[in-house]
Design an enzyme around this catalytic site. Structure first.
Site, PDB file in Angstrom:
ATOM      1  N   PHE A  23       0.848  -1.187   0.000  1.00 30.18           N
ATOM      2  CA  PHE A  23       0.000   0.000   0.000  1.00 30.18           C
ATOM      3  C   PHE A  23       0.891   1.247   0.000  1.00 30.18           C
ATOM      4  CE2 PHE A  23      -3.281   2.737   2.044  1.00 30.18           C
ATOM      5  CZ  PHE A  23      -4.361   2.383   1.261  1.00 30.18           C
ATOM      6  N   CYS A  24       0.346   2.403  -0.349  1.00 33.70           N
ATOM      7  CA  CYS A  24       1.076   3.678  -0.341  1.00 33.70           C
ATOM      8  C   CYS A  24       1.782   3.869   1.001  1.00 33.70           C
ATOM      9  CB  CYS A  24       0.101   4.834  -0.574  1.00 33.70           C
ATOM     10  SG  CYS A  24       0.843   6.467  -0.392  1.00 33.70           S
ATOM     11  N   PRO A  25       3.054   4.207   1.085  1.00 34.77           N
ATOM     12  CA  PRO A  25       3.982   4.546   0.014  1.00 34.77           C
ATOM     13  C   PRO A  25       4.909   3.391  -0.373  1.00 34.77           C
ATOM     14  CG  PRO A  25       4.936   5.191   2.076  1.00 34.77           C
ATOM     15  CD  PRO A  25       3.676   4.429   2.411  1.00 34.77           C
TER      16      PRO A  25
END
Lengths: 78, 137
Positions: free
Chosen positions: A15-17
């Site tokens: 998932f981000c980042p």
């Protein structure tokens, strides 16, 4: 698979980042001239990875849309 | 591009720690000199015995808080302290603990996660942050 890369990193579970971090690590560990590919499902990567590559003065070789994810290929320039 | 960003980590809830870690990693990735000042519940979350414990979700989510947590688990969101560790690894990130909160909670630096670089008074932090933007979370 499109453009060939020296190293392929599958960050689709990240998932981000995460995918951006994987690209940074991949480039850091690579030799100058090598290409690093990161697979990402994170929509933020679409802007973040190219922005980092430009800032860090490497070269964005390809952005390839695949089914449900994007493959970013960068060449280590320095 | 900002040259320096400082984050005051005041909240110790899971959602705000996650937002903090994500923004810090973005700043670190973009080559920004980044400082994090831990105070009150933000500092509390960095205690060795608490750092890997799931923290509550902020009360403004109401009954949706648990749904937010479920979504974070389902989407495979990396724990905030791991994201911060990565940010420190790839960029120029310093984590400072607030001396006053340390005193209030009877803590020594050895009680905190090794990610914490030092213990500072607020005046020193303001001096470090001078010339950059400060975000309070």
């Amino acid at each position: 698979m499109g453009v060939e890369a020296t190293k392929e990193i599958d960050a689709r579970g990240s998932f981000c980042p995460g995918p951006l971090m994987e690209m940074i690590r991949g480039i850091r560990e690579a030799n100058v001239g090598d290409t690093v590919a990161v697979l990402s499902k994170d929509p933020g990567s679409r802007t973040d990875i190219p922005a980092w590559i430009e800032k860090a003065k490497h070269e964005l070789v390809a952005v390839e849309d695949e089914a449900g994810y994007t493959r970013f290929v960068a060449r280590k320039a320095r | 591009m900002a040259e320096k960003m400082s984050f005051v980590a005041f909240s110790g809830t899971a959602d705000k720690l996650q937002a903090l870690a994500t923004m810090v990693s973005g700043a670190a990735a973009m080559g920004v000199e980044t400082h994090v000042f831990l105070t009150f519940w933000g500092l509390n979350a960095f205690r060795k015995e608490l750092i890997s414990t799931p923290m509550p979700i902020s009360p403004e989510y109401g009954t949706a808080g648990e749904q937010v947590r479920d979504l974070m688990v389902k989407k495979g969101v990396q724990p905030w302290y791991e994201v911060l560790g990565m940010a420190k690894d790839i960029g120029d990130v310093k984590i400072h603990a607030c001396a006053m909160t340390m005193d209030l909670m009877d803590l020594q630096q050895s009680d905190l996660d090794p990610m914490v670089d030092d213990v500072l008074g607020v005046g020193t932090f303001i001096g470090i942050a001078e010339g950059g933007s400060i975000l309070f979370i």
